[in-house]
Design a protein around this motif. Sequence first.
Motif, PDB file in Angstrom:
ATOM      1  N   LEU A 269       0.821  -1.208   0.000  1.00 52.64           N
ATOM      2  CA  LEU A 269       0.000   0.000   0.000  1.00 52.64           C
ATOM      3  C   LEU A 269       0.859   1.264   0.000  1.00 52.64           C
ATOM      4  N   LYS A 270       1.986   1.197   0.680  1.00 49.76           N
ATOM      5  CA  LYS A 270       2.881   2.356   0.719  1.00 49.76           C
ATOM      6  C   LYS A 270       3.440   2.662  -0.669  1.00 49.76           C
ATOM      7  N   LYS A 271       3.795   1.638  -1.429  1.00 48.18           N
ATOM      8  CA  LYS A 271       4.291   1.836  -2.790  1.00 48.18           C
ATOM      9  C   LYS A 271       3.189   2.387  -3.691  1.00 48.18           C
ATOM     10  N   LEU A 272       1.959   1.894  -3.518  1.00 51.09           N
ATOM     11  CA  LEU A 272       0.836   2.392  -4.319  1.00 51.09           C
ATOM     12  C   LEU A 272       0.554   3.860  -4.027  1.00 51.09           C
ATOM     13  N   ALA A 273       0.726   4.277  -2.789  1.00 50.59           N
ATOM     14  CA  ALA A 273       0.399   5.644  -2.390  1.00 50.59           C
ATOM     15  C   ALA A 273       1.277   6.680  -3.078  1.00 50.59           C
ATOM     16  N   VAL A 274       2.429   6.260  -3.562  1.00 53.23           N
ATOM     17  CA  VAL A 274       3.296   7.181  -4.318  1.00 53.23           C
ATOM     18  C   VAL A 274       2.679   7.489  -5.678  1.00 53.23           C
ATOM     19  N   LEU A 275       1.973   6.525  -6.242  1.00 56.84           N
ATOM     20  CA  LEU A 275       1.447   6.627  -7.598  1.00 56.84           C
ATOM     21  C   LEU A 275      -0.039   6.966  -7.656  1.00 56.84           C
ATOM     22  N   ASN A 315       1.294  10.516 -23.083  1.00 58.49           N
ATOM     23  CA  ASN A 315       1.761  11.208 -24.277  1.00 58.49           C
ATOM     24  C   ASN A 315       1.379  10.545 -25.594  1.00 58.49           C
ATOM     25  N   ASN A 316       0.644   9.444 -25.535  1.00 58.59           N
ATOM     26  CA  ASN A 316       0.098   8.845 -26.758  1.00 58.59           C
ATOM     27  C   ASN A 316      -1.114   7.987 -26.387  1.00 58.59           C
ATOM     28  N   ALA A 317      -1.747   7.393 -27.402  1.00 58.64           N
ATOM     29  CA  ALA A 317      -2.984   6.647 -27.159  1.00 58.64           C
ATOM     30  C   ALA A 317      -2.752   5.425 -26.279  1.00 58.64           C
ATOM     31  N   LEU A 318      -1.603   4.783 -26.412  1.00 59.66           N
ATOM     32  CA  LEU A 318      -1.328   3.603 -25.598  1.00 59.66           C
ATOM     33  C   LEU A 318      -1.143   3.970 -24.134  1.00 59.66           C
ATOM     34  N   SER A 319      -0.413   5.032 -23.865  1.00 59.10           N
ATOM     35  CA  SER A 319      -0.152   5.429 -22.473  1.00 59.10           C
ATOM     36  C   SER A 319      -1.411   5.914 -21.770  1.00 59.10           C
ATOM     37  N   ASP A 320      -2.489   6.165 -22.540  1.00 55.21           N
ATOM     38  CA  ASP A 320      -3.763   6.597 -21.965  1.00 55.21           C
ATOM     39  C   ASP A 320      -4.624   5.417 -21.506  1.00 55.21           C
ATOM     40  N   LEU A 321      -4.235   4.185 -21.889  1.00 58.33           N
ATOM     41  CA  LEU A 321      -5.027   2.996 -21.555  1.00 58.33           C
ATOM     42  C   LEU A 321      -4.752   2.538 -20.133  1.00 58.33           C
ATOM     43  N   ASP A 322      -5.812   2.236 -19.405  1.00 62.10           N
ATOM     44  CA  ASP A 322      -5.654   1.767 -18.030  1.00 62.10           C
ATOM     45  C   ASP A 322      -4.912   0.431 -17.956  1.00 62.10           C
ATOM     46  N   THR A 323      -5.110  -0.422 -18.969  1.00 62.87           N
ATOM     47  CA  THR A 323      -4.386  -1.696 -18.976  1.00 62.87           C
ATOM     48  C   THR A 323      -2.882  -1.455 -19.072  1.00 62.87           C
ATOM     49  N   HIS A 324      -2.483  -0.499 -19.878  1.00 64.72           N
ATOM     50  CA  HIS A 324      -1.062  -0.166 -20.021  1.00 64.72           C
ATOM     51  C   HIS A 324      -0.522   0.446 -18.727  1.00 64.72           C
ATOM     52  N   ILE A 325      -1.296   1.343 -18.133  1.00 60.07           N
ATOM     53  CA  ILE A 325      -0.875   2.000 -16.892  1.00 60.07           C
ATOM     54  C   ILE A 325      -0.685   0.973 -15.776  1.00 60.07           C
ATOM     55  N   LEU A 326      -1.647   0.067 -15.634  1.00 55.24           N
ATOM     56  CA  LEU A 326      -1.553  -0.951 -14.590  1.00 55.24           C
ATOM     57  C   LEU A 326      -0.326  -1.835 -14.789  1.00 55.24           C
ATOM     58  N   ASN A 327      -0.097  -2.240 -16.058  1.00 51.91           N
ATOM     59  CA  ASN A 327       1.084  -3.056 -16.353  1.00 51.91           C
ATOM     60  C   ASN A 327       2.371  -2.313 -16.020  1.00 51.91           C
ATOM     61  N   LYS A 328       2.422  -1.034 -16.409  1.00 54.69           N
ATOM     62  CA  LYS A 328       3.665  -0.267 -16.336  1.00 54.69           C
ATOM     63  C   LYS A 328       4.065   0.119 -14.915  1.00 54.69           C
ATOM     64  N   PRO A 333       6.719  -3.409 -12.177  1.00 59.33           N
ATOM     65  CA  PRO A 333       7.751  -2.968 -11.224  1.00 59.33           C
ATOM     66  C   PRO A 333       7.507  -3.371  -9.774  1.00 59.33           C
ATOM     67  N   ILE A 334       6.251  -3.487  -9.367  1.00 59.69           N
ATOM     68  CA  ILE A 334       5.961  -3.771  -7.961  1.00 59.69           C
ATOM     69  C   ILE A 334       5.679  -5.259  -7.731  1.00 59.69           C
ATOM     70  N   LEU A 335       4.837  -5.850  -8.593  1.00 57.70           N
ATOM     71  CA  LEU A 335       4.439  -7.246  -8.386  1.00 57.70           C
ATOM     72  C   LEU A 335       5.264  -8.228  -9.210  1.00 57.70           C
ATOM     73  N   GLY A 336       6.144  -7.726 -10.064  1.00 58.01           N
ATOM     74  CA  GLY A 336       7.069  -8.606 -10.781  1.00 58.01           C
ATOM     75  C   GLY A 336       6.455  -9.417 -11.891  1.00 58.01           C
ATOM     76  N   ILE A 337       5.310  -8.968 -12.425  1.00 54.44           N
ATOM     77  CA  ILE A 337       4.663  -9.667 -13.544  1.00 54.44           C
ATOM     78  C   ILE A 337       5.269  -9.126 -14.835  1.00 54.44           C
ATOM     79  N   LYS A 338       6.158  -9.887 -15.450  1.00 56.43           N
ATOM     80  CA  LYS A 338       6.872  -9.404 -16.633  1.00 56.43           C
ATOM     81  C   LYS A 338       6.088  -9.619 -17.927  1.00 56.43           C
TER      82      LYS A 338
END
Length: 413
Positions: A269-275, A315-328, A333-338
């Motif tokens: 939760l602490k890591k999520l609170a940064v974002l 900054n583009n259509a892909l970066s606006d997608l919630d699926t992309h944001i969640l992955n990125k 970076p946090i849960l290690g799902i590559k």
Amino acid sequence: MATIKPFKATRPTRDKAALATSRSYDEYSKSELKASLRYNPFSFLHIIKPGYENQDELTGEERFKLVYKTYQKFKNENIYRKDGRSQYYLHEKSYGGDTFWGIIAAAHVKDYQNGIIKKHEDTLKAREELFGNYLGITGFNAEPVLLTYPESNYINRIYRKYNQTRSEFEFMTQNRRLHKLWIIDDDLDIENIAKEFDKMKAIYIADGHHRTASSNYLANKNKQENKNHTGEENYNYFMSYLISDANLKISSFNRFVKNLNGLTKEEFLKKLAVLFIVENKGKNVYEPSKKHHFSMYLNGEYYSLYLRKTEVPINNALSDLDTHILNKIILKPILGIKDLKTDSRIKCLPSVYNKKQLKKEVDKGNYKVGFGLFPVSVDQLKAVVNEGLRMPPKSTYIEPKLRSGLTIFEIND
């Protein structure tokens, strides 16, 4: 500029339409599949799963040949009959207050090759070749690709015209889906529908990327082998269900992860609170209400996650997608799902089936945390495609889902 043409469909007879057509094969549980094959002799599942009790003994090509033989058997027994002329088919599906309708027709692979038919997902070459060989051996296409086109007043008028007449098929399925099918056989209507699609600069694949790519693979293969190739042979086309983008319904896939990658709940939760702006919403069901807003279920409680946009550049259509944001910013970076496709720690499930899905899956102990996403819009989907980008896996759950075996397009006609 889209080439959409009528075709001679092979269809179940009117009295057997409800019994013959099926959901996509992979939507059945093992018990459902076994029951349908055992108790319904008319099911299209018998064609795509012939000799089902001995399937493990058949190789790919042997099974494809048996599919072809079973299909011919169904035709010989008049379970399926082929129409005598080329025509369009208008299909309507309604359930739960939603009504979807579209035109079933043949689309040309050249439009896929030239980018008029646009895609938002990449495909796997091995799957393209496998299903392409399946199409070549069986000789038919029984489940249309879902294509979406810009709203058309003319095609809307066509729908209203035929919708006021008696349908060729009308049946209810066991899961309470009402299906209707009309035949568009008026020469002037056929001509004008083709002209209307010819005006369109682009249409988009909503569902069926591998089916489209496989048809393209087969067309290229046959072109090389056919010295008299003209480009108008049936193998240059694939069956499509064309639906207005205003009539399309997009839902999201929830994400479930088996563990917190070695983190405690408090550390996570602490890591999520940064974002995100993180709020504990307690035990009541909570869903995201807009894009860049996520729901999360963890340790018996719901949380809302509001994205701090200063932390994530859009900054583009892909970066606006919630699926992309969640992955990125969370999954990798946090849960290690590559890799969403191959990592056994993550599962994606359609949110449309159960509003309490996050709670249900996590409380059962299958997963440690679940994430809910706001659905991608049609405009977002198109923007990704138009920028030449590709959406992350499981970004969209698109309806309507179509029946197999309602209309069949014979490739070798």
